[in-house]
Scaffold this active site. Sequence first.
Site, PDB file in Angstrom:
ATOM      1  N   LEU A   1      74.560  61.225  53.900  1.00 47.50           N
ATOM      2  CA  LEU A   1      74.308  61.452  55.314  1.00 47.50           C
ATOM      3  C   LEU A   1      74.155  62.958  55.504  1.00 47.50           C
ATOM      4  O   LEU A   1      74.871  63.748  54.884  1.00 47.50           O
ATOM      5  CB  LEU A   1      75.460  60.933  56.185  1.00 47.50           C
ATOM      6  CG  LEU A   1      75.645  59.411  56.264  1.00 47.50           C
ATOM      7  CD1 LEU A   1      76.884  59.076  57.087  1.00 47.50           C
ATOM      8  CD2 LEU A   1      74.421  58.735  56.872  1.00 47.50           C
ATOM      9  N   ASP A   2      73.227  63.370  56.371  1.00 45.95           N
ATOM     10  CA  ASP A   2      73.049  64.783  56.648  1.00 45.95           C
ATOM     11  C   ASP A   2      74.345  65.391  57.171  1.00 45.95           C
ATOM     12  O   ASP A   2      75.199  64.691  57.725  1.00 45.95           O
ATOM     13  CB  ASP A   2      71.952  64.995  57.700  1.00 45.95           C
ATOM     14  CG  ASP A   2      70.594  64.509  57.226  1.00 45.95           C
ATOM     15  OD1 ASP A   2      70.394  64.456  56.006  1.00 45.95           O
ATOM     16  OD2 ASP A   2      69.744  64.189  58.078  1.00 45.95           O
ATOM     17  N   ALA A   3      74.461  66.703  57.051  1.00 50.46           N
ATOM     18  CA  ALA A   3      75.656  67.386  57.545  1.00 50.46           C
ATOM     19  C   ALA A   3      75.884  67.107  59.027  1.00 50.46           C
ATOM     20  O   ALA A   3      77.025  66.947  59.473  1.00 50.46           O
ATOM     21  CB  ALA A   3      75.537  68.887  57.301  1.00 50.46           C
TER      22      ALA A   3
END
Length: 320
Positions: A108-110
């Site tokens: 998952l993206d930051a």
Amino acid sequence: MNEKLQKVLARAGHGSRRELEALIKSGRVSVNGIVAKLGERLEDEQAVVRIDGHVVSVKAQEEVICRVLAYYKPEGELCTRHDPEGRRTVFDRLPKIRGSRWISVGRLDANTSGLLLFTTDGELANRLMHPSRQVEREYLVRVFGEVNEHKVRNLVNGVELDDGLARFEDVVYTGGEGMNHTFYVVINEGRNREVRRLWESQDCTVSRLKRVRYGDIYLDKKLPRGGWMELELKDVNYLRELVELRPEKETMIELNNSSRKRDRARSQKIRRAVKRHEERVSTPKGRSNNAARRKPSKADGQTNKTNSRNQAGSRSKPQR
């Protein structure tokens, strides 16, 4: 034995195939003292294989129980094992285990929060991530911009992105005000920033993104941000059967876990652990814990499996 090196290492529990392919490409894996090449096959199970200079076993861990964690990733954490800048990673709060390690099922993206699965079985992780399996991922997304019937139809029919055609399997409108709109969207692959890029293709900006489901595993509404829970045997076997792996017969947790008292105690224990972690990482050097203590962020309510699916009919959809 005559199999690709990354497949052998994944089955032995040293990471997913993608992770191991990256290690091999970067020259961090050797066989009998010779740096391995991607695509190399391992024929001798007695060969000395090293990862980052450490000897590792290539024997499949047949007797090791497959474990799966559901983790509520907060915004700001990175999906990497180690960050050279010392930023928080999703592995920081996971429980320690002996003889194996946790492997993330995708990323998952930051700036994305929500459900992230971890497992001790590299082959399970690889199959769940592979696009050919078409495993659904559902997200709660808030976008800023003008959304109309034409744009929603584009997102469902497919949009050409830099890395190929992409589309949402489903788009369900849940409300909004002004230029802010909230949707549930479903995709069946995990390309980099795919949800955000799809909305950007329609001149809309994603202001909040949260994964709420992976396959039929939902983010538990009792789970606080930064908390984790181990899946029961039936859920582990659901994931294994989904990708055509043999079912497990044992679990590391109690089968009867339905007691409200036990659930409440477990939730409180997780919250205390999250709070301790927040205090530890936020304490500047030279200051006491009491001086730097702050409250952890409250977990926002999350629709569980029943609400997400059974109430789907009550969500008003834009006309397509």
